[in-house]
Design a protein around this motif. Structure first.
Motif, PDB file in Angstrom:
ATOM      1  N   SER A 174     140.960  56.200 -37.673  1.00  0.00           N
ATOM      2  CA  SER A 174     142.353  56.543 -37.409  1.00  0.00           C
ATOM      3  C   SER A 174     142.949  55.509 -36.462  1.00  0.00           C
ATOM      4  O   SER A 174     142.231  54.895 -35.650  1.00  0.00           O
ATOM      5  N   VAL A 175     144.248  55.301 -36.579  1.00  0.00           N
ATOM      6  CA  VAL A 175     144.928  54.362 -35.688  1.00  0.00           C
ATOM      7  C   VAL A 175     144.800  54.835 -34.247  1.00  0.00           C
ATOM      8  O   VAL A 175     144.605  54.024 -33.339  1.00  0.00           O
ATOM      9  N   ARG A 176     144.873  56.133 -34.042  1.00  0.00           N
ATOM     10  CA  ARG A 176     144.744  56.667 -32.678  1.00  0.00           C
ATOM     11  C   ARG A 176     143.396  56.303 -32.077  1.00  0.00           C
ATOM     12  O   ARG A 176     143.295  55.918 -30.914  1.00  0.00           O
ATOM     13  N   ARG A 177     142.349  56.418 -32.890  1.00  0.00           N
ATOM     14  CA  ARG A 177     141.022  56.084 -32.388  1.00  0.00           C
ATOM     15  C   ARG A 177     140.936  54.611 -32.009  1.00  0.00           C
ATOM     16  O   ARG A 177     140.356  54.250 -30.982  1.00  0.00           O
ATOM     17  N   LEU A 178     141.490  53.738 -32.840  1.00  0.00           N
ATOM     18  CA  LEU A 178     141.480  52.312 -32.541  1.00  0.00           C
ATOM     19  C   LEU A 178     142.245  52.020 -31.251  1.00  0.00           C
ATOM     20  O   LEU A 178     141.780  51.241 -30.405  1.00  0.00           O
ATOM     21  N   LEU A 179     143.394  52.646 -31.073  1.00  0.00           N
ATOM     22  CA  LEU A 179     144.183  52.431 -29.857  1.00  0.00           C
ATOM     23  C   LEU A 179     143.412  52.863 -28.620  1.00  0.00           C
ATOM     24  O   LEU A 179     143.466  52.195 -27.575  1.00  0.00           O
ATOM     25  N   LEU A 180     142.695  53.975 -28.734  1.00  0.00           N
ATOM     26  CA  LEU A 180     141.899  54.441 -27.598  1.00  0.00           C
ATOM     27  C   LEU A 180     140.777  53.460 -27.272  1.00  0.00           C
ATOM     28  O   LEU A 180     140.478  53.207 -26.097  1.00  0.00           O
ATOM     29  N   ARG A 181     140.156  52.889 -28.298  1.00  0.00           N
ATOM     30  CA  ARG A 181     139.084  51.913 -28.060  1.00  0.00           C
ATOM     31  C   ARG A 181     139.646  50.656 -27.402  1.00  0.00           C
ATOM     32  O   ARG A 181     139.026  50.077 -26.504  1.00  0.00           O
ATOM     33  N   ILE A 182     140.816  50.224 -27.858  1.00  0.00           N
ATOM     34  CA  ILE A 182     141.450  49.051 -27.245  1.00  0.00           C
ATOM     35  C   ILE A 182     141.803  49.328 -25.793  1.00  0.00           C
ATOM     36  O   ILE A 182     141.529  48.512 -24.905  1.00  0.00           O
ATOM     37  N   ASP A 183     142.383  50.487 -25.527  1.00  0.00           N
ATOM     38  CA  ASP A 183     142.750  50.842 -24.149  1.00  0.00           C
ATOM     39  C   ASP A 183     141.515  50.896 -23.259  1.00  0.00           C
ATOM     40  O   ASP A 183     141.557  50.470 -22.098  1.00  0.00           O
ATOM     41  N   SER A 184     140.416  51.423 -23.794  1.00  0.00           N
ATOM     42  CA  SER A 184     139.181  51.508 -23.011  1.00  0.00           C
ATOM     43  C   SER A 184     138.675  50.119 -22.637  1.00  0.00           C
ATOM     44  O   SER A 184     138.295  49.862 -21.490  1.00  0.00           O
ATOM     45  N   LEU A 185     138.686  49.188 -23.599  1.00  0.00           N
ATOM     46  CA  LEU A 185     138.243  47.824 -23.311  1.00  0.00           C
ATOM     47  C   LEU A 185     139.159  47.130 -22.313  1.00  0.00           C
ATOM     48  O   LEU A 185     138.693  46.404 -21.424  1.00  0.00           O
ATOM     49  N   LEU A 186     140.458  47.364 -22.425  1.00  0.00           N
ATOM     50  CA  LEU A 186     141.404  46.736 -21.510  1.00  0.00           C
ATOM     51  C   LEU A 186     141.237  47.270 -20.097  1.00  0.00           C
ATOM     52  O   LEU A 186     141.371  46.527 -19.119  1.00  0.00           O
ATOM     53  N   ARG A 187     140.942  48.554 -19.954  1.00  0.00           N
ATOM     54  CA  ARG A 187     140.705  49.112 -18.613  1.00  0.00           C
ATOM     55  C   ARG A 187     139.481  48.472 -17.983  1.00  0.00           C
ATOM     56  O   ARG A 187     139.468  48.170 -16.794  1.00  0.00           O
ATOM     57  N   ARG A 188     138.448  48.287 -18.786  1.00  0.00           N
ATOM     58  CA  ARG A 188     137.241  47.654 -18.262  1.00  0.00           C
ATOM     59  C   ARG A 188     137.509  46.209 -17.851  1.00  0.00           C
ATOM     60  O   ARG A 188     136.983  45.720 -16.858  1.00  0.00           O
ATOM     61  N   MET A 189     138.331  45.521 -18.649  1.00  0.00           N
ATOM     62  CA  MET A 189     138.590  44.102 -18.391  1.00  0.00           C
ATOM     63  C   MET A 189     139.534  43.900 -17.214  1.00  0.00           C
ATOM     64  O   MET A 189     139.358  42.989 -16.406  1.00  0.00           O
ATOM     65  N   ASN A 190     140.535  44.765 -17.099  1.00  0.00           N
ATOM     66  CA  ASN A 190     141.578  44.553 -16.092  1.00  0.00           C
ATOM     67  C   ASN A 190     141.495  45.542 -14.937  1.00  0.00           C
ATOM     68  O   ASN A 190     141.079  45.208 -13.837  1.00  0.00           O
ATOM     69  N   GLY A 191     141.880  46.766 -15.203  1.00  0.00           N
ATOM     70  CA  GLY A 191     141.970  47.736 -14.120  1.00  0.00           C
ATOM     71  C   GLY A 191     140.647  48.090 -13.502  1.00  0.00           C
ATOM     72  O   GLY A 191     140.523  48.228 -12.296  1.00  0.00           O
ATOM     73  N   LEU A 192     139.600  48.262 -14.326  1.00  0.00           N
ATOM     74  CA  LEU A 192     138.299  48.675 -13.829  1.00  0.00           C
ATOM     75  C   LEU A 192     137.215  47.766 -14.385  1.00  0.00           C
ATOM     76  O   LEU A 192     136.382  48.175 -15.179  1.00  0.00           O
ATOM     77  N   PRO A 193     137.208  46.495 -14.002  1.00  0.00           N
ATOM     78  CA  PRO A 193     136.232  45.587 -14.568  1.00  0.00           C
ATOM     79  C   PRO A 193     134.808  45.933 -14.201  1.00  0.00           C
ATOM     80  O   PRO A 193     133.887  45.645 -14.924  1.00  0.00           O
ATOM     81  N   MET A 194     134.615  46.559 -13.041  1.00  0.00           N
ATOM     82  CA  MET A 194     133.295  46.975 -12.638  1.00  0.00           C
ATOM     83  C   MET A 194     133.370  48.439 -12.243  1.00  0.00           C
ATOM     84  O   MET A 194     134.427  49.057 -12.304  1.00  0.00           O
ATOM     85  N   ALA A 195     132.271  48.990 -11.858  1.00  0.00           N
ATOM     86  CA  ALA A 195     132.256  50.379 -11.444  1.00  0.00           C
ATOM     87  C   ALA A 195     132.528  50.490  -9.950  1.00  0.00           C
ATOM     88  O   ALA A 195     132.240  49.579  -9.173  1.00  0.00           O
TER      89      ALA A 195
END
Length: 277
Positions: free
Chosen positions: A103-124
């Protein structure tokens, strides 16, 4: 965000381009691997959505070429969803793999998750604010999400970067496999130990290819991993200290009681074969 969508299914491409455009993406498209590679070189997108079964140049080969030159996000579209396919995608350097149909929604959620890891929360736990880690000639900068070995930038996926960073934080100390996987994946469902070995193998190869001071990732069977730099050459010893005494070895036909003085344990480093166990 500049985004490349590469898929032979033009209906899917048109739908994704429309939806991603509505979410602020600057989208370009390609229908085969050669066209996608050309667009990648000319437009330098920050995110690539690629079908693993692209014609002309398949998506796995395209992903490998991208990963050699860039740390941009890459999501591959799979066909089967079995473990072998996931391993192939991650071995090619993908940050994620999503199986068709999705689903497009699922893809958007996966993209948002990767972007959070890369930008907002790159580490724990806010670790982006920590200083650089230095292990021999390996330098890891969590704030910039970059790692350098022998003054050469390592092109790492997000998972590989977090694995290397976590191991470097505990250099010389065992990190349990499940803890390492959970830290790398940063998912509510936990990390995948089965795929962890694949990412460890990639890291070993990239550290070796960068040259310089050998740095090993030793596997402790059914337990975890240890990042181990090659032992530095020992400082000159006091001539009166036993460590400075000449060593002798028993020779065939010689005195069987003549034995070598054992080297200090700190100077013993696992062989490449042992550390890959």
């Amino acid at each position: 965000m500049k985004t490349l969508i590469a898929d032979a299914d033009q209906v899917l491409v048109s739908m994704l381009a429309y939806v991603l455009g509505r979410h602020g993406h600057d989208v370009s498209t390609a229908s085969d691997g050669m066209q996608a590679l050309h667009r990648w070189h000319t437009e330098q997108p920050e995110l690539a959505l690629i079908d693993a079964a692209l014609p002309v140049v398949d998506g796995l080969a395209l992903c490998r070429q991208i990963r050699q030159r860039s740390s941009a996000l890459v999501i591959l579209f799979g066909q089967r969803g079995d473990e072998h396919e996931y391993v192939q995608c991650y071995e090619a350097g993908a940050d994620d793999c999503i199986v068709k149909p999705f689903s497009v929604r699922r893809l958007l959620l996966r993209i948002d998750s990767l972007l959070r890891r890369m930008n907002g929360l790159p580490m724990a736990e806010g670790e982006a604010g920590r200083g650089r880690l230095v292990v021999g000639d390996l330098v890891i900068d969590p704030g910039a999400f970059e790692a350098f070995k022998n003054r050469t930038r390592l092109h790492l996926t997000r998972l590989e970067f977090r694995i290397l960073y976590r191991l470097a934080r505990s250099v010389g100390t065992l990190v349990e496999a499940q803890h390492l996987a959970d830290y790398a994946w940063q998912s509510a469902t936990g990390g995948d130990i089965r795929l962890l070995k694949t990412h460890i193998s990639h890291l070993r190869q990239k550290l070796e290819e960068a040259g310089g001071m050998p740095i090993y990732i030793r596997a402790i069977p059914r337990t975890g991993y240890i990042l181990t730099p090659a032992a530095a050459a020992p400082a000159p010893a006091d001539p009166g200290h036993p460590s400075a005494w000449p060593q002798t070895e028993a020779q065939p036909g010689g005195n069987p009681d003549a034995t070598a003085v054992p080297a200090p344990l700190d100077n013993i480093v696992a062989s490449p074969a042992e550390q890959r166990a």
